[in-house]
Design a protein around this motif. Structure first.
Motif, PDB file in Angstrom:
ATOM      1  N   GLY A   1       0.782  -1.211  -0.013  1.00 54.71           N
ATOM      2  CA  GLY A   1       0.038   0.019   0.109  1.00 54.71           C
ATOM      3  C   GLY A   1       0.921   1.426   0.079  1.00 54.71           C
ATOM      4  O   GLY A   1       0.417   2.490   0.067  1.00 54.71           O
ATOM      5  N   LYS A   2       2.057   1.203  -0.196  1.00 55.80           N
ATOM      6  CA  LYS A   2       2.902   2.434  -0.047  1.00 55.80           C
ATOM      7  C   LYS A   2       4.026   2.415  -1.446  1.00 55.80           C
ATOM      8  O   LYS A   2       4.246   1.551  -2.126  1.00 55.80           O
ATOM      9  CB  LYS A   2       3.884   2.133   1.045  1.00 55.80           C
ATOM     10  N   ILE A   3       4.219   3.649  -1.549  1.00 52.39           N
ATOM     11  CA  ILE A   3       5.287   4.050  -2.570  1.00 52.39           C
ATOM     12  C   ILE A   3       6.370   4.670  -2.083  1.00 52.39           C
ATOM     13  O   ILE A   3       6.133   5.630  -1.187  1.00 52.39           O
ATOM     14  CB  ILE A   3       4.592   4.940  -3.572  1.00 52.39           C
ATOM     15  N   VAL A   4       7.564   4.089  -2.412  1.00 52.07           N
ATOM     16  CA  VAL A   4       8.637   4.449  -1.651  1.00 52.07           C
ATOM     17  C   VAL A   4       9.888   4.821  -2.550  1.00 52.07           C
ATOM     18  O   VAL A   4       9.995   4.080  -3.600  1.00 52.07           O
ATOM     19  CB  VAL A   4       9.510   3.391  -0.747  1.00 52.07           C
ATOM     20  N   ALA A   5      10.579   5.887  -2.559  1.00 49.58           N
ATOM     21  CA  ALA A   5      11.545   6.250  -3.282  1.00 49.58           C
ATOM     22  C   ALA A   5      13.054   6.146  -2.598  1.00 49.58           C
ATOM     23  O   ALA A   5      13.079   6.810  -1.533  1.00 49.58           O
ATOM     24  CB  ALA A   5      11.180   8.014  -3.717  1.00 49.58           C
ATOM     25  N   LEU A   6      13.669   5.563  -3.440  1.00 48.07           N
ATOM     26  CA  LEU A   6      15.154   5.381  -3.180  1.00 48.07           C
ATOM     27  C   LEU A   6      15.898   6.577  -3.844  1.00 48.07           C
ATOM     28  O   LEU A   6      16.107   6.236  -5.045  1.00 48.07           O
ATOM     29  CB  LEU A   6      15.477   3.886  -3.378  1.00 48.07           C
TER      30      LEU A   6
ATOM     31  N   VAL B   1       1.430   7.531 -15.365  1.00 53.43           N
ATOM     32  CA  VAL B   1       2.313   6.620 -14.382  1.00 53.43           C
ATOM     33  C   VAL B   1       2.025   6.775 -12.987  1.00 53.43           C
ATOM     34  O   VAL B   1       2.173   5.820 -12.352  1.00 53.43           O
ATOM     35  CB  VAL B   1       4.015   6.918 -14.696  1.00 53.43           C
ATOM     36  N   VAL B   2       1.978   8.072 -12.618  1.00 54.35           N
ATOM     37  CA  VAL B   2       1.617   8.540 -11.190  1.00 54.35           C
ATOM     38  C   VAL B   2       0.454   7.841 -10.926  1.00 54.35           C
ATOM     39  O   VAL B   2       0.127   7.220  -9.740  1.00 54.35           O
ATOM     40  CB  VAL B   2       1.722   9.771 -10.959  1.00 54.35           C
ATOM     41  N   GLU B   3      -0.800   7.931 -11.988  1.00 55.42           N
ATOM     42  CA  GLU B   3      -1.998   7.349 -11.614  1.00 55.42           C
ATOM     43  C   GLU B   3      -1.978   5.684 -11.426  1.00 55.42           C
ATOM     44  O   GLU B   3      -2.364   5.232 -10.407  1.00 55.42           O
ATOM     45  CB  GLU B   3      -3.067   7.713 -12.749  1.00 55.42           C
TER      46      GLU B   3
ATOM     47  N   ARG C   1      -0.337   4.943  -8.102  1.00 55.11           N
ATOM     48  CA  ARG C   1      -1.131   4.932  -7.014  1.00 55.11           C
ATOM     49  C   ARG C   1      -2.063   3.809  -7.016  1.00 55.11           C
ATOM     50  O   ARG C   1      -2.558   3.552  -5.790  1.00 55.11           O
ATOM     51  CB  ARG C   1      -2.129   6.437  -7.220  1.00 55.11           C
ATOM     52  N   GLN C   2      -2.542   3.454  -8.133  1.00 51.24           N
ATOM     53  CA  GLN C   2      -3.585   2.264  -8.118  1.00 51.24           C
ATOM     54  C   GLN C   2      -3.103   1.275  -7.716  1.00 51.24           C
ATOM     55  O   GLN C   2      -3.734   0.461  -7.004  1.00 51.24           O
ATOM     56  CB  GLN C   2      -3.966   2.054  -9.561  1.00 51.24           C
ATOM     57  N   GLN C   3      -1.518   0.799  -7.988  1.00 47.97           N
ATOM     58  CA  GLN C   3      -0.828  -0.275  -7.614  1.00 47.97           C
ATOM     59  C   GLN C   3      -1.003  -0.529  -5.886  1.00 47.97           C
ATOM     60  O   GLN C   3      -1.326  -1.391  -5.243  1.00 47.97           O
ATOM     61  CB  GLN C   3       0.626  -0.299  -8.035  1.00 47.97           C
ATOM     62  N   ALA C   4      -0.723   0.854  -5.490  1.00 47.51           N
ATOM     63  CA  ALA C   4      -0.575   1.069  -3.763  1.00 47.51           C
ATOM     64  C   ALA C   4      -1.943   0.781  -3.210  1.00 47.51           C
ATOM     65  O   ALA C   4      -2.190   0.339  -2.162  1.00 47.51           O
ATOM     66  CB  ALA C   4       0.009   2.324  -3.422  1.00 47.51           C
TER      67      ALA C   4
ATOM     68  N   PHE D   1       3.049  12.237  -4.398  1.00 49.09           N
ATOM     69  CA  PHE D   1       2.410  11.003  -4.234  1.00 49.09           C
ATOM     70  C   PHE D   1       3.431   9.768  -3.629  1.00 49.09           C
ATOM     71  O   PHE D   1       2.940   8.723  -3.521  1.00 49.09           O
ATOM     72  CB  PHE D   1       2.478  10.300  -6.126  1.00 49.09           C
ATOM     73  N   VAL D   2       4.772  10.131  -3.154  1.00 48.42           N
ATOM     74  CA  VAL D   2       5.559   9.322  -2.579  1.00 48.42           C
ATOM     75  C   VAL D   2       5.280   9.274  -1.058  1.00 48.42           C
ATOM     76  O   VAL D   2       5.087  10.375  -0.580  1.00 48.42           O
ATOM     77  CB  VAL D   2       6.916   9.543  -2.581  1.00 48.42           C
ATOM     78  N   ASP D   3       5.057   8.293  -0.428  1.00 48.08           N
ATOM     79  CA  ASP D   3       4.829   8.045   1.037  1.00 48.08           C
ATOM     80  C   ASP D   3       5.945   8.201   1.769  1.00 48.08           C
ATOM     81  O   ASP D   3       6.203   8.934   2.987  1.00 48.08           O
ATOM     82  CB  ASP D   3       4.067   6.608   1.169  1.00 48.08           C
ATOM     83  N   GLU D   4       7.130   7.528   1.319  1.00 41.33           N
ATOM     84  CA  GLU D   4       8.377   7.637   2.007  1.00 41.33           C
ATOM     85  C   GLU D   4       9.571   7.925   1.274  1.00 41.33           C
ATOM     86  O   GLU D   4       9.608   7.185   0.011  1.00 41.33           O
ATOM     87  CB  GLU D   4       8.922   6.359   2.972  1.00 41.33           C
ATOM     88  N   PHE D   5      10.579   8.421   1.755  1.00 38.11           N
ATOM     89  CA  PHE D   5      11.966   8.623   0.931  1.00 38.11           C
ATOM     90  C   PHE D   5      12.794   7.776   1.776  1.00 38.11           C
ATOM     91  O   PHE D   5      13.022   8.025   3.203  1.00 38.11           O
ATOM     92  CB  PHE D   5      12.400  10.033   0.778  1.00 38.11           C
ATOM     93  N   VAL D   6      13.776   7.062   1.189  1.00 32.88           N
ATOM     94  CA  VAL D   6      14.936   6.286   1.783  1.00 32.88           C
ATOM     95  C   VAL D   6      16.148   6.696   1.106  1.00 32.88           C
ATOM     96  O   VAL D   6      16.220   6.852  -0.007  1.00 32.88           O
ATOM     97  CB  VAL D   6      14.851   4.721   1.470  1.00 32.88           C
TER      98      VAL D   6
END
Length: 247
Positions: free
Chosen positions: A28-33, A172-174, A177-180, A199-204
């Motif tokens: 359920g999350k989108i994380v950006a590394l 792509v963003v949509e 988000r749908q994936q999450a 749209f990102v939930d967390e950054f690493v």
């Protein structure tokens, strides 16, 4: 559950690049590394997709360990590399059918979803085209369709917006988000930090093969005393820190 990376160390040809990297990409999350060039982002991605073997640590996706069950693990991921990889002798339709067949998904119901994705990315009339006729942006769209059509629990995207027009970036963003929203998870890299905050939930944040920061876009901006709209300046600040020898 999602992706759980714990104390991951590894690298290339005996070079230890990653040092006890730990972070999660919950369902359920989108994380950006993110990180500067050479920070270890690509190395981390290559360990997650099974291209590299860790020297220590664990990589687990929804309870499946990549070392103990590599085939089962890889069946749960869809990967979009930074540079599109296509077979010159296959048409778009042949590419898609080949990938679906490899995952046991080449049926009428799945193909309807594929056609919907092709329409979204304005490729529906290109099914008989060979890659030689595709622009860079079209090649990237083919990779996006190829990944999203698998509906895998984990989507891994390396710089998803390269070569894409504004409409395709929005699509792509949509889709991420749908994936999450449907309970999957997304791990991505990007240099467009200000845009990603929407749209990102967390950054690493990786630095020299180690995790330097994990948190929300707001907490990342606050830690560098930046407004969210100016988060793209983070890389300049990180570069200056490196030049000054700040740890």
């Amino acid at each position: 559950m999602g992706l759980k990376i714990k104390n991951l160390s590894g690298g290339y040809a005996g070079n230890r690049i990653l040092k006890n990297v730990s972070f999660n990409v919950d369902n359920g999350k989108i994380v950006a590394l993110i990180g500067l060039n050479g920070a270890g982002k690509s190395t981390t991605m290559n360990h997650i997709i099974g291209e590299l073997q860790p020297t220590s640590g664990t990589i687990v996706l929804n309870g499946t360990n990549i070392v103990q069950e590599p085939t089962a693990f890889k069946s749960k991921i869809a990967y979009i590399p930074e540079q599109p990889i296509l077979y010159d002798e296959l048409t778009l339709a042949e590419h898609l059918h080949l990938m679906l067949a490899a995952h046991g998904l080449d049926d009428d119901e799945t193909w309807e979803n594929v056609l919907s994705l092709l329409r979204r990315f304005r490729l529906e009339d290109k099914l008989h085209w060979l890659p030689i006729h595709f622009s860079k942006g079209m090649r990237q769209k083919v990779m996006l369709v190829s990944a999203f059509m698998l509906q895998a629990p984990l989507l891994i995207v390396d710089e998803p917006f390269l070569g894409l027009d504004t409409l395709a970036q929005r699509d792509v963003v949509e889709l991420m988000r749908q994936q999450a929203n449907q309970g999957g998870s997304v791990l991505m890299t990007t240099h467009l930090l200000s845009s990603a905050t929407a749209f990102v939930d967390e950054f690493v944040v990786l630095r020299d093969g180690e995790v330097q920061f994990i948190g929300t876009p707001t907490s990342l901006a606050d830690s560098y005393q930046l407004p969210l709209a100016k988060l793209d300046d983070l890389f300049d600040m990180m570069q200056k820190e490196s030049a000054d020898g700040v740890e």
